[in-house]
Design an enzyme around this catalytic site. Sequence first.
Site, PDB file in Angstrom:
ATOM      1  N   GLU A 303      -3.682  -1.629   6.272  1.00 12.61           N
ATOM      2  CA  GLU A 303      -4.074  -0.221   6.178  1.00 12.61           C
ATOM      3  C   GLU A 303      -2.997   0.694   6.727  1.00 12.61           C
ATOM      4  OE1 GLU A 303      -5.319   2.841   5.026  1.00 12.61           O
ATOM      5  OE2 GLU A 303      -6.924   1.378   4.749  1.00 12.61           O
ATOM      6  N   ASP A 307      -0.701   3.429   4.554  1.00  5.80           N
ATOM      7  CA  ASP A 307      -0.790   4.871   4.765  1.00  5.80           C
ATOM      8  C   ASP A 307       0.590   5.499   4.977  1.00  5.80           C
ATOM      9  OD1 ASP A 307      -3.531   4.715   4.564  1.00  5.80           O
ATOM     10  OD2 ASP A 307      -3.903   4.762   6.721  1.00  5.80           O
ATOM     11  N   SER A 577      -7.954   3.982   0.072  1.00  3.24           N
ATOM     12  CA  SER A 577      -7.089   4.069   1.245  1.00  3.24           C
ATOM     13  C   SER A 577      -5.703   4.575   0.872  1.00  3.24           C
ATOM     14  CB  SER A 577      -6.934   2.690   1.897  1.00  3.24           C
ATOM     15  OG  SER A 577      -8.102   2.299   2.535  1.00  3.24           O
TER      16      SER A 577
END
Length: 660
Positions: A303, A307, A577
């Site tokens: 994650e 990002d 995400s």
Amino acid sequence: MRFSSALQAAALLGLTSGRSVPGNHVVHEKRAVPRSSLHKRVSPDVVLPVRVGLKQNARALEQAEDWLMEVSHPGSSMYGKHWSPDEIVEAFKPTDEAIETVAAWLEKSGISKERITHSDNKVWLAFDATTEEVESLLHTEYFHDDQDRALVAAHEYHLPSHVSEHVDYITPGVKGTLMELRRRDKRALNAESTRKSRRRQQHMKPLPELPKSWSSSDLSTCDQVITPQCLQALYGFKAPSPNAKVSKNNSLGIFEEGDYYAQQDFDKFFAQYFPSVPKGTHPILDSIDGGKAPVPVADAGGESNLDFELAYPIIYPQTTTLYQTDDTFYATSNSSTTGGIFNTFFDAIDGSYCTYSAFGETGNDPKLDPKYPDPNAGGYKGKLMCGVYKPTNVITISYGVQESDLPAYYQQRQCNEFLKLGLQGVSIFVASGDTGVGGYPGETQSDFYGCLRDDDVFSPTQPNSCPWLTNVGATKVYPGKTVHDPESAVFDPSPSFNFSSGGGFSNIFPVPKYQQGAVSSYFKNYNPPYPYYTDGKYENSTGIYNRNGRGIPDVAANGDNIAVWVGGEQGTSGGTSASSPIFASLVNRIVEERIKVGKGPLGFINPTLYTNPGVLNDITNGTNPGCGTLGFNATKGWDPVTGLGTPNYPKMLDLFLSLP
């Protein structure tokens, strides 16, 4: 001697009702069914940490949406005139009458003025008192569950009628407080709680076989690998000059919890896909309650890497700020199947939230949220961090749970905080979820689809159902298509998990005013073929979605086959995400351009986008399957799959630069 549960409940009721209650008092709160685990009286000299949550200014609660629209709607003369934190406190504080009435009652009842603390945000009064004092004050009796760290509560308590109208609730009261049963002058401590926050799904896959001559600037393979150059082509922007002068006050905020970036992965990603970002580039760390980063490459999180590897090629040389939240014990604990999320993050960026009373809760939830100092091995030993960081102009969040995972009051209190951040000029983007109209499947056949009721009702996501943030769904470049073709709603089936863009309608929050026209048009022109209910209560209904709920998502961006480096290996990843940081990064760039011409941040952008949907690329193909259905369809105009569509950067930039 053993009591049946019924006899025990009756005995407990008898103990509570045995205390004489003055005629001018009313029951303020009462437990519908006494908890049999609360069977032992609290000793009279145990010190209780008492909080009296005052009801907020009713006018403020009624007008809050209008205030947000004043500073957020492009047609308003107040557009962009965001509030200061002090103005927020002043507007939402309880009335002077409420404060004076409750304080006078406490003092008259023997709680001296010197013992009472009035919180900075004005919404609660706090004092320590012995159990004997509090039982006399509230005309009740306190019980605990005889554990090392005990749950202390009453089955009901009473207030004078003229005081009751000004009080939200009192703790410890019907809502229990976890604490050590210390006596006399020792302060009681809330017990630890554990939680499990959930990242939106990532789908790490090996890099597909590509020609030896392939480079990241090759746009012919964007249906297989989404590189920074593919995103530029999709959304009409160019990378900023790496030598451009940028504002020191416009860093992109990125929330992370229980997942950590590795610098080695960043360096490899930049070298391969975007060399203009120098080796060693990393976020500014705003560590919250013991959050730590970076980590060794072997511990890299999919994650966090996703990002930042998406954001930097869009905004560099603008910086990023990492809100790494909670110590390792709380952030990664799997000791419970559900738990709270975001409260400690809000505490850190808004000190008033630490003690903010709303919807029957003051401060963090003793069962759902971490308790600091953390007594667990290796836990963060400092105090809960309150108001230590200023929120950035734009924040992206790729974490969440299902709406059904948390109490409504918990979500409503947080939703008020999103509204207050919007009033202050903060734009918040949240990934809409990766399970279409459903949730994550469970481990039994009864919850195969991860849906509600009998596994057939659509399951909205949280915090996405809050109307005061911008939800971002996912799109993809379908096989055989190019960046010059329209994108479609993401759908990536697999034997174990079907990834599709999270969307649907809230069971808690109604359709906000700014969205009513878009939702109404959707139902009029593309009426879904499913039975529905209209009040959020699906239990006794034959419907499978709430016709009157806040619609999810608001917008979309690419969320599949994203090029990444994670754990020392290259591959592709995806999920909403990815979509949220893409959209947030482009908005952060727009804020930068506004700053250059002497204008301010954008704050809550939904009213502007719903008024000007032409600045987005409408997505009209695809569905978001779940709960044994095809879900909803992507259609012309807003839809509960891809919202209003994907960013058209030049059009968005022109629009937002034209506003005050």
